[in-house]
Scaffold this motif. Structure first.
Motif, PDB file in Angstrom:
ATOM      1  N   UNK A 159      30.023  43.051  39.433  1.00  0.00           N
ATOM      2  CA  UNK A 159      29.393  41.759  39.681  1.00  0.00           C
ATOM      3  C   UNK A 159      29.171  40.967  38.402  1.00  0.00           C
ATOM      4  N   UNK A 160      29.091  41.651  37.273  1.00  0.00           N
ATOM      5  CA  UNK A 160      28.895  40.959  36.016  1.00  0.00           C
ATOM      6  C   UNK A 160      30.060  40.083  35.599  1.00  0.00           C
ATOM      7  N   UNK A 161      31.233  40.286  36.217  1.00  0.00           N
ATOM      8  CA  UNK A 161      32.410  39.483  35.897  1.00  0.00           C
ATOM      9  C   UNK A 161      32.429  38.147  36.629  1.00  0.00           C
ATOM     10  N   UNK A 162      31.504  37.959  37.597  1.00  0.00           N
ATOM     11  CA  UNK A 162      31.527  36.770  38.440  1.00  0.00           C
ATOM     12  C   UNK A 162      30.317  35.888  38.126  1.00  0.00           C
ATOM     13  N   UNK A 206      42.595  24.548  48.499  1.00  0.00           N
ATOM     14  CA  UNK A 206      43.414  25.352  47.604  1.00  0.00           C
ATOM     15  C   UNK A 206      43.746  26.650  48.326  1.00  0.00           C
ATOM     16  N   UNK A 207      45.040  26.950  48.431  1.00  0.00           N
ATOM     17  CA  UNK A 207      45.485  28.189  49.076  1.00  0.00           C
ATOM     18  C   UNK A 207      46.113  29.069  48.004  1.00  0.00           C
ATOM     19  N   UNK A 237      46.154  34.529  42.098  1.00  0.00           N
ATOM     20  CA  UNK A 237      45.117  34.263  41.106  1.00  0.00           C
ATOM     21  C   UNK A 237      44.494  35.563  40.615  1.00  0.00           C
ATOM     22  N   UNK A 238      44.198  35.599  39.342  1.00  0.00           N
ATOM     23  CA  UNK A 238      43.439  36.711  38.788  1.00  0.00           C
ATOM     24  C   UNK A 238      42.708  36.235  37.538  1.00  0.00           C
ATOM     25  N   UNK A 239      41.771  37.043  37.068  1.00  0.00           N
ATOM     26  CA  UNK A 239      41.065  36.733  35.832  1.00  0.00           C
ATOM     27  C   UNK A 239      40.343  35.404  35.878  1.00  0.00           C
ATOM     28  N   UNK A 240      40.376  34.692  34.763  1.00  0.00           N
ATOM     29  CA  UNK A 240      39.638  33.437  34.634  1.00  0.00           C
ATOM     30  C   UNK A 240      40.128  32.363  35.585  1.00  0.00           C
ATOM     31  N   UNK A 243      38.345  32.892  38.817  1.00  0.00           N
ATOM     32  CA  UNK A 243      36.946  32.496  38.677  1.00  0.00           C
ATOM     33  C   UNK A 243      36.805  30.979  38.653  1.00  0.00           C
ATOM     34  N   UNK A 244      37.737  30.303  37.988  1.00  0.00           N
ATOM     35  CA  UNK A 244      37.693  28.840  37.936  1.00  0.00           C
ATOM     36  C   UNK A 244      37.864  28.232  39.326  1.00  0.00           C
TER      37      UNK A 244
END
Length: 352
Positions: A159-162, A206-207, A237-240, A243-244
């Motif tokens: 959860x700390x990554x979000x 966004x799909x 999608x992955x990583x930043x 999240x964006x």
């Protein structure tokens, strides 16, 4: 793949199940997540490697169980059934011969249907498990009539990554994230836009996800329905980047026909993004309607549009779902889930 570490109080663990391979268009499977986190906790871990072919995977599984069997106290077997069931069946059989206790973790929302189709085969298979585990109450309830007892341990996230952002009101910026595959019914998301387009000039969807053969069909449907300008396809999608996209969206929509306990919903909660989902499989065991999300009937695009409209008109509801969804996500954090796995391993006690 052999990961080794030493900690006397931790059992030596083996993990068998689908492996993402760590490529640019992959995310760790729940089994990989567990293997990596238990390694970080100091456990000795033996895990399946990222072999793609059936023959290579078969050899790798045999190598884990036979060559490294003295390094494994408990085997954690991810069970998806379907095309991979033969390998899962073989792994459980070999583990039984070697007297390695097996924890089977059930992931497929179609497990009850598969058990109904192959009752004798699946009965033999599941009897080899010391404990059965599922990420929500859906499979325990659905498999009880077959005489199976299943323990609930949520799919964990870090959860700390979000980064959480409390939504105080919602704009019509929608996010859909799953593979373009029939079970995930991406066409429903596009159809829902047609009921919203005339009311909201700033409507967008966004799909995101891998194309499993349906993205062109969905793109053509958007053009036919006159909402192609509102739909953006951004691939996996992955990583930043993921999240964006979550941060930019104000509503996450889930359109699956079949599901168990999708991690994508937990990720949306962790980011504070309100959820609107079809009420199928184990979704109602994960999402409490009106409290942590809004649920609509399967394939009912009009009902989904109405739920989205409800959020757009009700800042209080948006704030409530955003805040309470985050509280639910915390229950799926590794910090919350780890003790449940440790208790289970202590109960099993390893090989006898």
């Amino acid at each position: 793949m052999m990961i080794s570490s030493q900690q006397v109080s931790c059992p030596r663990l083996g993990f068998i199940g689908p492996v993402s391979g760590g490529g640019k268009q992959t995310i760790p499977t729940p089994g990989e997540f567990l293997a990596e986190r238990f390694h970080e906790e100091g456990c000795s871990v033996v895990a399946e490697s990222a072999y793609r072919g059936k023959a290579a995977r078969l050899l790798d599984v045999c190598n884990i169980l036979i060559r490294h069997n003295r390094n494994i106290d408990i085997l954690v077997l991810s069970v998806y059934l379907g095309q991979g069931f033969f390998l899962e069946d073989l792994a459980s059989l070999v583990a039984g011969w070697l007297r390695i206790p097996v924890v089977m973790v059930l992931h497929n929302g179609l497990t009850p249907a598969f058990v109904s189709l192959f009752p004798e085969w699946t009965s033999r298979f599941f009897r080899r498990a010391r404990v059965l585990v599922a990420p929500s109450a859906f499979l325990p309830r659905s498999l009880r009539p077959f005489g199976m007892t299943v323990r609930v341990i949520p799919n964990p996230i870090d959860i700390g990554l979000y980064p959480f952002r409390l939504r105080k009101q919602a704009s019509p910026r929608l996010l859909w994230m799953r593979s373009f595959y029939p079970y995930y019914n991406p066409q429903m998301a596009v159809r829902a836009l047609t009921h919203l387009k005339e009311k909201h000039d700033d409507l967008s969807l966004v799909m995101a996800g891998k194309d499993k053969g349906l993205q062109l069909v969905v793109s053509q449907l958007a053009a036919e329905l006159g909402v192609e300008a509102q739909v953006a396809f951004c691939g996996f999608l992955q990583g930043n980047e993921k999240l964006d996209r979550f941060d930019q969206a104000d509503i996450f929509i889930n359109t699956n026909n079949v599901d168990n306990a999708p991690v994508s919903i937990v990720e949306a909660w962790a980011m504070g993004t309100p959820v609107v989902s079809t009420n199928v499989g184990g979704i109602a065991d994960l999402v409490q309607d009106g409290e942590t999300g809004l649920l609509v009937p399967d394939d009912d695009d009009r009902a989904m549009a109405e739920s989205i409209e409800r959020l757009l008109k009700s800042p209080d509801l948006v704030r409530k779902l955003s805040a309470q969804g985050y509280e639910q996500a915390k229950k799926c954090s590794w910090q919350a889930v780890l003790p449940q796995w440790k208790n289970l391993f202590e109960e099993i006690g390893g090989r006898r």
